[in-house]
Design an enzyme around this catalytic site. Structure first.
Site, mmCIF file in Angstrom:
data_model
loop_
_atom_site.group_PDB
_atom_site.id
_atom_site.type_symbol
_atom_site.label_atom_id
_atom_site.label_comp_id
_atom_site.label_asym_id
_atom_site.label_seq_id
_atom_site.Cartn_x
_atom_site.Cartn_y
_atom_site.Cartn_z
ATOM 1 N N HIS A 1 28.344 56.007 38.281
ATOM 2 C CA HIS A 1 27.161 56.465 39.022
ATOM 3 C C HIS A 1 26.422 55.310 39.699
ATOM 4 C CE1 HIS A 1 24.220 54.860 36.135
ATOM 5 N NE2 HIS A 1 25.165 55.103 35.231
ATOM 6 N N ASP B 1 54.638 50.804 61.079
ATOM 7 C CA ASP B 1 54.757 49.564 60.313
ATOM 8 C C ASP B 1 55.354 48.490 61.227
ATOM 9 O OD1 ASP B 1 54.802 49.026 57.003
ATOM 10 O OD2 ASP B 1 55.884 47.577 58.239
ATOM 11 N N ASP B 2 54.821 47.273 61.111
ATOM 12 C CA ASP B 2 55.323 46.172 61.953
ATOM 13 C C ASP B 2 56.626 45.593 61.421
ATOM 14 O OD1 ASP B 2 53.181 46.500 63.594
ATOM 15 O OD2 ASP B 2 52.053 44.753 62.846
ATOM 16 N N GLY C 1 47.315 47.136 51.617
ATOM 17 C CA GLY C 1 46.590 46.722 50.427
ATOM 18 C C GLY C 1 45.789 45.444 50.604
ATOM 19 N N ILE D 1 43.634 45.009 38.594
ATOM 20 C CA ILE D 1 44.104 46.108 37.741
ATOM 21 C C ILE D 1 43.541 45.971 36.315
ATOM 22 C CG2 ILE D 1 46.263 44.894 37.175
ATOM 23 C CD1 ILE D 1 47.625 47.680 37.445
HETATM 24 C C1 LIG Z 1 43.744 36.304 39.531
HETATM 25 C C2 LIG Z 1 44.862 36.335 40.557
HETATM 26 C C3 LIG Z 1 44.311 36.787 41.907
HETATM 27 C C4 LIG Z 1 45.413 34.928 40.673
HETATM 28 O O1 LIG Z 1 46.491 34.917 41.525
HETATM 29 P P1 LIG Z 1 47.195 33.500 41.891
HETATM 30 O O2 LIG Z 1 46.192 32.618 42.548
HETATM 31 O O3 LIG Z 1 48.448 33.823 42.642
HETATM 32 O O4 LIG Z 1 47.461 32.905 40.465
HETATM 33 P P2 LIG Z 1 48.814 32.475 39.761
HETATM 34 O O5 LIG Z 1 49.671 33.670 39.478
HETATM 35 O O6 LIG Z 1 49.411 31.337 40.555
HETATM 36 O O7 LIG Z 1 48.277 31.923 38.384
HETATM 37 C C5 LIG Z 1 47.479 30.758 38.320
HETATM 38 C C6 LIG Z 1 46.968 30.596 36.905
HETATM 39 O O8 LIG Z 1 46.010 31.630 36.630
HETATM 40 C C7 LIG Z 1 46.444 32.405 35.509
HETATM 41 N N1 LIG Z 1 46.128 33.802 35.788
HETATM 42 C C8 LIG Z 1 46.560 34.535 36.829
HETATM 43 N N2 LIG Z 1 46.032 35.761 36.792
HETATM 44 C C9 LIG Z 1 45.246 35.798 35.698
HETATM 45 C C10 LIG Z 1 44.455 36.802 35.141
HETATM 46 N N3 LIG Z 1 44.353 38.028 35.700
HETATM 47 N N4 LIG Z 1 43.771 36.534 34.015
HETATM 48 C C11 LIG Z 1 43.874 35.310 33.432
HETATM 49 N N5 LIG Z 1 44.617 34.302 33.929
HETATM 50 C C12 LIG Z 1 45.298 34.545 35.052
HETATM 51 C C13 LIG Z 1 47.963 32.177 35.406
HETATM 52 O O9 LIG Z 1 48.430 32.391 34.119
HETATM 53 C C14 LIG Z 1 48.043 30.737 35.851
HETATM 54 O O10 LIG Z 1 47.661 29.924 34.780
HETATM 55 P P3 LIG Z 1 48.287 28.443 34.579
HETATM 56 O O11 LIG Z 1 47.890 27.647 35.796
HETATM 57 O O12 LIG Z 1 47.663 27.959 33.312
HETATM 58 O O13 LIG Z 1 49.773 28.647 34.487
HETATM 59 C C15 LIG Z 1 45.987 37.318 40.158
HETATM 60 O O14 LIG Z 1 46.799 36.809 39.126
HETATM 61 C C16 LIG Z 1 45.502 38.687 39.757
HETATM 62 O O15 LIG Z 1 45.141 38.957 38.602
HETATM 63 N N6 LIG Z 1 45.467 39.588 40.757
HETATM 64 C C17 LIG Z 1 45.121 40.962 40.592
HETATM 65 C C18 LIG Z 1 46.321 41.800 41.012
HETATM 66 C C19 LIG Z 1 46.025 43.269 40.983
HETATM 67 O O16 LIG Z 1 45.206 43.778 40.275
HETATM 68 N N7 LIG Z 1 46.733 43.975 41.823
HETATM 69 C C20 LIG Z 1 46.568 45.402 41.945
HETATM 70 C C21 LIG Z 1 47.510 45.913 42.953
HETATM 71 S S1 LIG Z 1 47.444 47.678 43.043
#
Ligand SMILES: CC(C)(COP(=O)(O)OP(=O)(O)OC[C@H]1O[C@@H](n2cnc3c(N)ncnc32)[C@H](O)[C@@H]1OP(=O)(O)O)[C@@H](O)C(=O)NCCC(=O)NCCS
Length: 207
Positions: free
Chosen positions: A131, A33-34, A67, A161
């Protein structure tokens, strides 16, 4: 299996990969890890990522547990190593499915018949890859996300997720599908899609 596994990345995903690898029968784990030093869940962090080549021997496999899809690609491109497929023993992998080198499938996930998963992909805990799916290299399916039959996921795309992708839909290269989204139509490359049904939130945000 009397092998050692070197895991590139000692963060949360790295720990999940180590847990799966030990259950597969790997004898021991070394992390690189860095940003972290010392130990990680009891195993040594033996230096930064670029030490990987120095740890190469006939009894060591390697896997990248970062990730961030683009970072994982950058590290993979920079090293020519024997990349392992890490599959948690509780995952269900069809004998008619294909997993590329370096791909990780975590606990309780399913990869069904005739699915093809590319290199250095992540199929996270409890995800369903149905599938005839085709996941291109460096794609990622987050925990509990579900892809219906014959879905195509472009390289570097991230399915969030709990998201759902309807059968026969194509998710464009580098797309980010937000947590809990339901994708019912094919998506443009590089877009961020959220909601039910999913809509494109903005252009070019997936970098
Ligand atoms: C969609 C996503 C990429 C956006 O990330 P972001 O650009 O950092 O967005 P923010 O958290 O700044 O949110 C921006 C806006 O989008 C909305 N928003 C964020 N994620 C959302 C989602 N999944 N569904 C609906 N709205 C979402 C926020 O409520 C916010 O709304 P607002 O401007 O009205 O307040 C992120 O929220 C997400 O869902 N990532 C998936 C994470 C995941 O599954 N990780 C697994 C790890 S094992």
């Amino acid at each position: 299996m009397n092998k050692r596994l070197v895991i590139l990345g000692a963060g949360g995903h790295g720990r999940a990969v180590a847990d799966a690898a030990l259950k597969m029968g790997y004898r021991t784990i070394v992390f690189l890890d860095d940003r972290a030093a010392g130990r990680c869940i009891g195993f040594p962090i033996a230096g930064p990522l670029d030490r990987a080549e120095a740890l190469r021997d006939g009894e060591t496999d390697f896997v990248i547990a970062l990730g961030d899809n683009r970072l994982r690609r950058r590290v993979a491109m920079g090293h020519d190593l024997p990349w392992a497929r890490i599959v948690h023993p509780s995952a269900q992998i069809s004998p008619f499915a294909e997993l590329g080198a370096g791909t990780v499938v975590l606990a309780g996930a399913a990869v069904n018949v005739c699915a093809r998963v590319g290199r250095h992909c992540i199929v996270n805990t409890g995800a369903v890859v149905e599938h005839d799916n085709m996941l291109e290299d460096f794609a990622q399916v987050a925990p509990r996300a579900a892809l219906g039959g014959s879905v195509r996921v472009g390289a570097l795309a991230q399915i969030g997720i709990g998201a759902v992708v309807k059968n026969n839909v194509a998710v464009g290269m580098g797309c980010v599908i937000g947590a809990g989204a339901v994708v019912v139509k094919s998506t443009e490359p590089g877009g961020v899609y959220v909601g039910v049904p999913a809509w494109r939130r903005e252009k070019g945000a997936a970098g």
